[in-house]
Design a protein around this motif. Structure first.
Motif, PDB file in Angstrom:
ATOM      1  N   VAL A  61      -7.304   1.217   1.562  1.00 38.61           N
ATOM      2  CA  VAL A  61      -6.503   1.546   0.385  1.00 38.61           C
ATOM      3  C   VAL A  61      -6.776   0.535  -0.728  1.00 38.61           C
ATOM      4  O   VAL A  61      -6.973   0.899  -1.890  1.00 38.61           O
ATOM      5  CB  VAL A  61      -4.998   1.571   0.729  1.00 38.61           C
ATOM      6  N   GLY A  65      -5.011   4.931  -4.410  1.00 39.73           N
ATOM      7  CA  GLY A  65      -4.533   4.433  -3.128  1.00 39.73           C
ATOM      8  C   GLY A  65      -3.675   5.414  -2.361  1.00 39.73           C
ATOM      9  O   GLY A  65      -3.191   5.083  -1.269  1.00 39.73           O
ATOM     10  N   VAL A 102       0.807  -1.223   0.000  1.00 41.27           N
ATOM     11  CA  VAL A 102       0.000   0.000   0.000  1.00 41.27           C
ATOM     12  C   VAL A 102       0.842   1.275   0.000  1.00 41.27           C
ATOM     13  O   VAL A 102       0.312   2.370  -0.232  1.00 41.27           O
ATOM     14  CB  VAL A 102      -0.981   0.026   1.206  1.00 41.27           C
TER      15      VAL A 102
END
Length: 526
Positions: free
Chosen positions: A439, A465, A167
């Protein structure tokens, strides 16, 4: 020739690989390590084939790896002690922590260990011996399908999918918008096993295959990010983080004080132009309809701020069902007819599964439900319509289930809203891991997402994200940012987990193909 005996170092290789991989999920800032952290595990897997390790011993090695992996990831249960807000004794709290930590570890590790015993069996078949380069993709398919299977029952919590480690490396995550976060998991496992294959079998050209796979995903993700553009008119949203501890939250004498605190933060956000304001899960932890004065308070907060207010509270119907819900108040103070009810309830937190069994054998677990009775799960996405666009809501646990959020987007959600209460995680890595799930949901569906957490982490996340704004744990504050309503679908939103299905077909086809090939060999006398 290999420089050391893998057989001698299996235990340290497995433990080190498990801990390093778990670290990338808890600390995604070092997520690049995840593309190498499974190499020792893969090398040990290949060593089982060469040394003909007995199935029982092989299973125990796999159980060691996955047991260490999940034991590390579920460490946050320790932070829940002593759970004073539940009114249980310290002794009972110890039992709850130990049972939850070890129990969930075992529930996750056992299926993985059994599945990779299947990898060991399939790898020994004639077809796979003739096509060794399929082994990395076999391992990747098994891991991918197992991650998905954990979404199907209350016992399989999809908390620890490998894609969470990426992420902070957004170009490597964008392929989730095409085939889902499970595709990212597949790539991670495949690249690790390809590197291990190249090392173990001394096939240097396979290093190039792993590099090409990694590079293709990186370049594709970079291109997708460049092409991901917002259009239309911006909408200003706010996430309110009151920083009310679990013990304070459930204290009825503090209800008015807690509501007033959130109203004060809302007023500040509105002064900065907030048009949609999101409060955390169960901002008012009681049935809203039972206390008219609270409903009037929330209505007045929305009308005085001339904003849409999404507030968490409980709802009830005439059949004795109670729901963990999000209510939406319009700028004129009226309550929207659509109420969102949480669809994925937290086991032992909002309901007790196998209640009769648990109450008899582990009564302490039956006592930790924060409310005085089990909640009922909602069944629909219940999209909320506003003058700015349609809102798709998820409450806490909902956000770790990709199909729940995908359903909301397919039903018309143009902005995703997540409200949660993570106060029992304190400052553990679980806070970041839970936020990272949002995310994934934003990238998968190409939507802006606003997340309001009771004590943190609150965040506003872009469709690629990127966390454009964030409030860390233990802070009383608010976020206020411009977002965009979106109505297009990503490929993943359209096709869902088709890639997982293909992995399942691949796994099912291998033993069938091997049986057919073996039969042909017998007939031909080979």
């Amino acid at each position: 020739m290999r420089m050391f005996s893998v057989k001698r170092f299996r235990v340290p290789l497995l433990v080190g690989s498990a801990l390093l991989t778990a670290l990338t999920l808890m600390l995604p800032q070092v997520g690049f390590i995840e593309w190498l952290s499974l190499v020792p595990f893969a090398v040990v897997c290949f060593s089982f084939l060469e040394h003909r390790t007995p199935p029982k011993k092989t299973f125990l090695y796999f159980l060691l790896f996955f047991g260490v992996y999940y034991f590390a990831l579920f460490h946050f249960f320790v932070t829940m002690y002593p759970m004073e807000f539940l009114g249980i004794s310290k002794g009972a709290a110890v039992i709850v922590v130990v049972v939850a930590w070890l129990g969930l570890t075992v529930l996750q590790a056992l299926p993985f260990a059994a599945a990779f015993l299947g990898f060991r069996w399939l790898s020994s078949r004639w077809l796979m011996k003739r096509n060794r380069l399929l082994l990395p993709f076999l391992a990747a398919a098994i891991w991918t399908v197992l991650e998905w299977l954990f979404t199907l029952t209350w016992a399989g919590v999809p908390w620890s999918r490998l894609a969470l480690g990426q992420v902070r490396l957004l170009p490597l995550l964008q392929s989730a918008s095409l085939f889902g976060s499970y595709f990212v998991t597949f790539l991670i496992v495949a690249v690790n096993f390809l590197i291990a294959y190249a090392f173990y079998y001394e096939k240097k050209r396979v290093y190039l295959v792993s590099l090409l796979l990694f590079s293709a995903n990186l370049l594709l993700g970079s291109a997708l990010m460049l092409a991901n553009k917002d259009s239309g008119e911006a909408v200003r949203v706010a996430a309110i983080q009151g920083n009310v501890s679990s013990q304070e939250k459930w204290d009825t004498s503090r209800y008015l004080e807690n509501l007033s605190l959130q109203k004060r933060l809302t007023t500040q956000a509105v002064k900065r132009g907030a048009e949609i304001v999101v409060w955390a899960e169960s901002s008012f932890p009681d049935v809203l309809g039972d206390i008219p004065s609270v409903k009037e308070f929330l209505s007045g907060t929305a009308s005085s701020g001339d904003c849409y207010l999404l507030a968490g509270a409980f709802d009830a119907d005439g059949e004795g069902n109670r729901y963990n819900s999000t209510f939406t108040f319009h700028p004129d103070g009226t309550l929207n007819d659509t109420v969102y009810n949480k669809r994925h309830l937290v086991p032992f937190g909002e309901f007790v599964p196998l209640r009769a069994f648990i109450e008899f054998f582990i009564p302490q677990l039956a006592d930790i439900n924060a409310a005085d009775a089990d909640f009922t799960a909602g069944k629909d996405s219940n999209i909320v319509t506003t003058e700015h666009g349609n809102l798709g809501i998820a409450i806490c646990f909902d956000s770790i289930y990709e199909e729940t959020v995908r359903d909301s987007v397919r039903d018309g959600a143009e902005l995703l809203v997540v409200s949660t209460n993570d106060s029992w995680f304190l400052h553990s890595a679980a806070l970041g891991m839970h936020n990272a799930q949002s995310v994934l949901r934003a990238v998968e569906n190409g939507r802006w997402l606003v997340r309001a957490a009771n004590t943190g982490i609150s965040s506003i996340i872009s469709p690629t994200g990127k966390v454009v704004a964030e409030i860390g744990a233990g802070r009383e504050w608010y976020l206020c940012e411009d977002v965009y309503m979106r109505d297009g679908f990503t490929l993943y939103t359209r096709i869902g987990n088709l890639f997982v299905l293909l992995c399942g077909v691949f796994l099912a086809a291998l033993p069938i193909a091997d049986a057919i090939a073996t039969q042909k060999r017998k007939k031909s006398g080979v």
